[in-house]
Design an enzyme around this catalytic site. Structure first.
Site, PDB file in Angstrom:
ATOM      1  N   GLY A  45       0.814  -1.222   0.000  1.00 48.23           N
ATOM      2  CA  GLY A  45       0.000   0.000   0.000  1.00 48.23           C
ATOM      3  C   GLY A  45       0.843   1.265   0.000  1.00 48.23           C
ATOM      4  N   ASP A  63      -4.714   3.085   7.691  1.00 48.02           N
ATOM      5  CA  ASP A  63      -4.359   1.824   8.357  1.00 48.02           C
ATOM      6  C   ASP A  63      -4.930   1.838   9.771  1.00 48.02           C
ATOM      7  OD1 ASP A  63      -1.818  -0.274   7.481  1.00 48.02           O
ATOM      8  OD2 ASP A  63      -2.682  -0.448   9.495  1.00 48.02           O
ATOM      9  N   GLU A 119      -0.741  -7.009  -7.466  1.00 48.09           N
ATOM     10  CA  GLU A 119       0.535  -6.286  -7.505  1.00 48.09           C
ATOM     11  C   GLU A 119       1.682  -7.276  -7.692  1.00 48.09           C
ATOM     12  OE1 GLU A 119       1.181  -3.000  -7.751  1.00 48.09           O
ATOM     13  OE2 GLU A 119       3.053  -4.015  -8.202  1.00 48.09           O
ATOM     14  N   LYS A 131      -2.072 -14.064 -10.397  1.00 49.56           N
ATOM     15  CA  LYS A 131      -1.152 -13.612  -9.349  1.00 49.56           C
ATOM     16  C   LYS A 131      -0.589 -14.815  -8.572  1.00 49.56           C
ATOM     17  CE  LYS A 131       1.105 -11.439  -6.329  1.00 49.56           C
ATOM     18  NZ  LYS A 131       2.373 -10.810  -6.587  1.00 49.56           N
ATOM     19  N   ALA A 187      20.910 -19.806  -6.919  1.00 50.13           N
ATOM     20  CA  ALA A 187      20.714 -20.720  -5.789  1.00 50.13           C
ATOM     21  C   ALA A 187      20.971 -19.946  -4.502  1.00 50.13           C
ATOM     22  CB  ALA A 187      21.677 -21.894  -5.912  1.00 50.13           C
ATOM     23  N   GLY A 245      12.474 -16.625   0.876  1.00 51.87           N
ATOM     24  CA  GLY A 245      11.744 -16.107   2.029  1.00 51.87           C
ATOM     25  C   GLY A 245      10.754 -15.085   1.539  1.00 51.87           C
ATOM     26  N   CYS A 250       5.300 -13.789   0.889  1.00 55.90           N
ATOM     27  CA  CYS A 250       4.283 -14.232  -0.075  1.00 55.90           C
ATOM     28  C   CYS A 250       4.481 -15.590  -0.722  1.00 55.90           C
ATOM     29  CB  CYS A 250       4.128 -13.161  -1.146  1.00 55.90           C
ATOM     30  SG  CYS A 250       3.442 -11.657  -0.439  1.00 55.90           S
TER      31      CYS A 250
HETATM   32  P1  NAD Z   1       1.502  -5.598   5.270  1.00 58.76           P
HETATM   33  O1  NAD Z   1       1.221  -6.492   6.417  1.00 58.76           O
HETATM   34  O2  NAD Z   1       2.828  -4.951   5.137  1.00 58.76           O
HETATM   35  O3  NAD Z   1       0.405  -4.424   5.219  1.00 58.76           O
HETATM   36  C1  NAD Z   1      -0.958  -4.634   5.361  1.00 58.76           C
HETATM   37  C2  NAD Z   1      -1.521  -3.515   6.237  1.00 58.76           C
HETATM   38  O4  NAD Z   1      -2.955  -3.581   6.242  1.00 58.76           O
HETATM   39  C3  NAD Z   1      -1.105  -3.590   7.702  1.00 58.76           C
HETATM   40  O5  NAD Z   1      -0.403  -2.402   8.047  1.00 58.76           O
HETATM   41  C4  NAD Z   1      -2.430  -3.710   8.472  1.00 58.76           C
HETATM   42  O6  NAD Z   1      -2.431  -3.019   9.701  1.00 58.76           O
HETATM   43  C5  NAD Z   1      -3.405  -3.096   7.495  1.00 58.76           C
HETATM   44  N1  NAD Z   1      -4.811  -3.488   7.718  1.00 58.76           N
HETATM   45  C6  NAD Z   1      -5.318  -4.727   7.910  1.00 58.76           C
HETATM   46  N2  NAD Z   1      -6.669  -4.663   8.035  1.00 58.76           N
HETATM   47  C7  NAD Z   1      -7.015  -3.358   7.912  1.00 58.76           C
HETATM   48  C8  NAD Z   1      -8.257  -2.649   7.949  1.00 58.76           C
HETATM   49  N3  NAD Z   1      -9.415  -3.298   8.106  1.00 58.76           N
HETATM   50  N4  NAD Z   1      -8.252  -1.309   7.808  1.00 58.76           N
HETATM   51  C9  NAD Z   1      -7.079  -0.644   7.638  1.00 58.76           C
HETATM   52  N5  NAD Z   1      -5.868  -1.262   7.593  1.00 58.76           N
HETATM   53  C10 NAD Z   1      -5.833  -2.599   7.716  1.00 58.76           C
HETATM   54  O7  NAD Z   1       1.186  -6.462   3.959  1.00 58.76           O
HETATM   55  P2  NAD Z   1       1.809  -6.247   2.493  1.00 58.76           P
HETATM   56  O8  NAD Z   1       3.142  -6.897   2.405  1.00 58.76           O
HETATM   57  O9  NAD Z   1       1.638  -4.833   2.121  1.00 58.76           O
HETATM   58  O10 NAD Z   1       0.823  -7.150   1.626  1.00 58.76           O
HETATM   59  C11 NAD Z   1      -0.498  -6.761   1.377  1.00 58.76           C
HETATM   60  C12 NAD Z   1      -1.075  -7.673   0.324  1.00 58.76           C
HETATM   61  O11 NAD Z   1      -0.337  -7.521  -0.906  1.00 58.76           O
HETATM   62  C13 NAD Z   1      -1.012  -9.162   0.641  1.00 58.76           C
HETATM   63  O12 NAD Z   1      -2.150  -9.793   0.125  1.00 58.76           O
HETATM   64  C14 NAD Z   1       0.212  -9.646  -0.109  1.00 58.76           C
HETATM   65  O13 NAD Z   1       0.118 -11.005  -0.458  1.00 58.76           O
HETATM   66  C15 NAD Z   1       0.176  -8.789  -1.347  1.00 58.76           C
HETATM   67  N6  NAD Z   1       1.486  -8.543  -1.999  1.00 58.76           N
HETATM   68  C16 NAD Z   1       2.585  -8.290  -1.238  1.00 58.76           C
HETATM   69  C17 NAD Z   1       3.801  -8.003  -1.850  1.00 58.76           C
HETATM   70  C18 NAD Z   1       5.033  -7.720  -1.050  1.00 58.76           C
HETATM   71  O14 NAD Z   1       6.103  -7.626  -1.643  1.00 58.76           O
HETATM   72  N7  NAD Z   1       4.970  -7.549   0.250  1.00 58.76           N
HETATM   73  C19 NAD Z   1       3.876  -7.936  -3.240  1.00 58.76           C
HETATM   74  C20 NAD Z   1       2.717  -8.182  -3.988  1.00 58.76           C
HETATM   75  C21 NAD Z   1       1.529  -8.475  -3.344  1.00 58.76           C
HETATM   76  C1  UGA Z   2       8.011 -11.847  -4.940  1.00 54.16           C
HETATM   77  C2  UGA Z   2       7.805 -11.707  -6.461  1.00 54.16           C
HETATM   78  O1  UGA Z   2       9.086 -11.590  -7.090  1.00 54.16           O
HETATM   79  C3  UGA Z   2       6.942 -10.490  -6.794  1.00 54.16           C
HETATM   80  O2  UGA Z   2       6.682 -10.454  -8.188  1.00 54.16           O
HETATM   81  C4  UGA Z   2       5.626 -10.588  -6.024  1.00 54.16           C
HETATM   82  O3  UGA Z   2       4.836  -9.445  -6.263  1.00 54.16           O
HETATM   83  C5  UGA Z   2       5.906 -10.695  -4.544  1.00 54.16           C
HETATM   84  O4  UGA Z   2       6.752 -11.867  -4.305  1.00 54.16           O
HETATM   85  C6  UGA Z   2       4.685 -10.911  -3.707  1.00 54.16           C
HETATM   86  O5  UGA Z   2       3.650 -11.306  -4.200  1.00 54.16           O
HETATM   87  O6  UGA Z   2       4.863 -10.689  -2.507  1.00 54.16           O
HETATM   88  P1  UGA Z   2       9.596 -10.694  -3.161  1.00 54.16           P
HETATM   89  O7  UGA Z   2       9.188 -11.845  -2.307  1.00 54.16           O
HETATM   90  O8  UGA Z   2       9.477  -9.335  -2.602  1.00 54.16           O
HETATM   91  O9  UGA Z   2       8.754 -10.700  -4.522  1.00 54.16           O
HETATM   92  O10 UGA Z   2      11.122 -10.871  -3.615  1.00 54.16           O
HETATM   93  P2  UGA Z   2      11.837 -11.837  -4.672  1.00 54.16           P
HETATM   94  O11 UGA Z   2      12.858 -11.067  -5.370  1.00 54.16           O
HETATM   95  O12 UGA Z   2      10.873 -12.585  -5.493  1.00 54.16           O
HETATM   96  O13 UGA Z   2      12.597 -12.857  -3.722  1.00 54.16           O
HETATM   97  C7  UGA Z   2      11.884 -13.828  -2.966  1.00 54.16           C
HETATM   98  C8  UGA Z   2      12.885 -14.772  -2.317  1.00 54.16           C
HETATM   99  O14 UGA Z   2      13.490 -15.593  -3.305  1.00 54.16           O
HETATM  100  C9  UGA Z   2      14.025 -14.065  -1.595  1.00 54.16           C
HETATM  101  O15 UGA Z   2      14.285 -14.736  -0.389  1.00 54.16           O
HETATM  102  C10 UGA Z   2      15.189 -14.178  -2.553  1.00 54.16           C
HETATM  103  O16 UGA Z   2      16.433 -14.152  -1.929  1.00 54.16           O
HETATM  104  C11 UGA Z   2      14.903 -15.528  -3.183  1.00 54.16           C
HETATM  105  N1  UGA Z   2      15.517 -15.677  -4.523  1.00 54.16           N
HETATM  106  C12 UGA Z   2      15.106 -14.911  -5.548  1.00 54.16           C
HETATM  107  C13 UGA Z   2      16.507 -16.636  -4.714  1.00 54.16           C
HETATM  108  O17 UGA Z   2      16.894 -17.372  -3.780  1.00 54.16           O
HETATM  109  N2  UGA Z   2      17.045 -16.779  -5.964  1.00 54.16           N
HETATM  110  C14 UGA Z   2      16.652 -16.018  -7.018  1.00 54.16           C
HETATM  111  O18 UGA Z   2      17.197 -16.210  -8.135  1.00 54.16           O
HETATM  112  C15 UGA Z   2      15.657 -15.052  -6.803  1.00 54.16           C
END
Ligand code: NAD
Ligand code: UGA
Length: 460
Positions: free
Chosen positions: A17, A37, A167, A222, A270, A275, A278
């Protein structure tokens, strides 16, 4: 639906967000973007005048926040007000794996999604486009629609249009991913609503980047994208073990296969296992969905990706114990890197957590350094090991972690670890000293010339 999008609200000021709305605000100066939030501390951190204290670290984010905050980008805990004023609402809340009840350990916990939908149903006014930004199981839009339709029943004034816009940003490169995405996926039935969202992205993207699909394809794409990416990592990690056994080198194998254009070179590094918040939760969810639709073989196929990932972390921990003569009791071990990847302060599902826990369980004392993760976070992630705190020391510099240690394990690929002066490190270490490189960071010759033993993941 003849209205312009003047105000956007984003529910959830997290890793998605915050950066996503910052980039939208930066490219759409005429639009007021409010990120809300329920976590008041997080909102206060987003409003902190010291940009170093923002809740999310991402290269390039501070500059945008500095440029747009309190101009057309606002962080607020007044959820109801922001919802009631918005023409378009993004739901970007957390969707972790369920810990109890039906589907525990696999299904996504949608309680925050449902709570958000109910808030939108209650407080939204007029016609509102609701955008699913969180990663969701296919068919979730059906539930969101049901909640919203109950509130708009027989009320022409209050109408909702639900669309999906997952996203794809990766942490550490979030800003450049948002500024220059590979594609923008928008799924939905109402063409006008889809186009309203497309218009926002078109402020800085070309039309060819926008893919319009039905809702279910969008939601499922996704989960599938994350499953495919994670599968590549498990595939290459499985081969890293075979390299160690045979004398092949994983770097050379990655290079050789990646040059085949059908395979491609990215995501073939590798490492200690994937981690992040997601990959694991999304694959577990895919497994749950497959089982739900009676597709047992498909579920088992994807489950293996996670099994290999867990195995890789266990395997590394075991190798450290073996090399250090089978016991870690009272031995000190330095840990370089705690975040799940470089350029982020996020530790969710970081491989370092499991590896550190395993080492603590064996009786080791850990000296840990990460350039961005706060000491409090590291302790919080390791505290439920039942180990007392004395066994975990968080250091403030790279060199501090070498004091009296038998071994140093590199777990995250921070670029500063490439420039370490190993002869200096060696002076502080106990002999025989070891470096375990899980990220192919160190120069073999340099390490060996300092009299340090080297174990490199995927090398003989
Ligand atoms: P996050 O935990 O960092 O953020 C989510 C936020 O939502 C928290 O701050 C929480 O307090 C807030 N929240 C929850 N319920 C609420 C409500 N009712 N009203 C207002 N705020 C509220 O999570 P994130 O990493 O931003 O991920 C969010 C979503 O996006 C997940 O579904 C995740 O799978 C997806 N996503 C994450 C990534 C990533 O790289 N982190 C990338 C792509 C997609
Ligand atoms: C991943 C996807 O790359 C995003 O496209 C997606 O939006 C996001 O998840 C999500 O849905 O949360 P992210 O987890 O932030 O993004 O980071 P990555 O770069 O994908 O790395 C994920 C893990 O894989 C890390 O621990 C990284 O070190 C590991 N990794 C990545 C490897 O071990 N080897 C690689 O070649 C690439």
């Amino acid at each position: 639906m003849d209205f312009n999008i003047k105000k956007i609200c984003c529910i959830g000021a997290g890793f998605v967000g915050g950066p996503t709305m910052a980039v939208i605000a930066d490219n759409c100066e005429e639009t007021i973007v409010t990120v809300v939030d329920i976590n008041k501390q997080k909102i206060s951190d987003w409003n902190n005048s010291d940009l170093k204290l923002l809740p999310v670290y991402e290269p390039g984010l501070e500059e945008i926040i500095d440029r747009r905050r309190n101009k057309n980008l606002f962080f607020s805990s007044k959820v109801e007000q922001a919802i009631s004023e918005a023409d378009m609402i993004f739901i970007s809340v957390n969707t972790p794996t369920k810990t109890k009840g039906v589907g525990a350990g696999k299904a996504l916990d949608l309680k925050w999604i449902e709570a958000s939908a109910r808030q939108v149903a209650k407080y939204a006014k007029g016609h509102t486009i609701v955008v699913e930004k969180s990663t969701l199981p296919v068919k979730t839009a059906e539930s969101i629609k049901k909640i919203l339709e109950a509130a708009s029943f027989n009320n022409e004034e209050k109408q909702f249009y639900v669309i999906s816009n997952p996203e794809f940003l990766a942490e550490g490169t979030a800003i450049s991913d948002l500024q220059n995405p590979d594609r923008i996926l928008i799924g939905g039935e109402n063409k006008k609503a889809v186009n309203k969202l497309a218009d926002i992205y078109l402020k800085w993207n070309r039309e060819e980047k926008i893919i319009r699909t039905n809702l279910w394809s969008s939601e499922l794409s996704k989960l599938t994208a994350n499953a495919f990416l994670a599968q590549r990592i498990s595939s290459i990690n499985s081969i890293s073990a075979l390299c160690e056994a045979t004398g092949a080198d994983i770097g050379e194998v990655s290079l050789a296969i990646g040059l085949d254009q059908r395979i491609g070179s990215r995501f073939l590094n590798a490492g200690p296992g994937f981690g992040g918040s997601c990959f694991q939760k999304d694959i577990l969810n895919l497994v749950y969905l497959c089982n739900f639709y009676n597709l047992r073989e498909v579920a088992e196929y994807w489950e293996k990706v996670i099994d290999i990932n867990s195995w890789q972390k266990e395997r590394i921990s075991k190798i450290v114990v073996e090399k250090l003569f089978g016991t870690l009791t009272n031995k000190k071990i330095g840990i370089l890197g705690f975040s799940f990847k470089a350029n982020t302060n996020d530790t969710r599902e970081a491989p370092a957590i499991q590896i550190c826990r395993n080492l603590l369980e064996e009786g080791a004392k850990l000296l840990i350094f990460d350039p961005k993760v706060k000491p409090k976070q590291i302790k919080q992630d390791l505290i439920n090991t039942n180990e007392n705190d004395e066994n975990i020391q968080v250091c403030t510099s790279i060199y501090e972690i070498s004091k009296g240690v038998d071994a140093i394990i590199i777990i995250t690929e921070w670029k500063e670890f490439k420039d370490i002066d190993w002869s200096l490190m060696k002076k502080n270490m106990r002999s025989p000293s070891w470096v375990f490189d899980t990220r192919d960071i160190v120069d073999d010759k340099e390490i060996k010339s300092c009299g340090i033993n080297l174990w490199k993941l995927g090398s003989y």
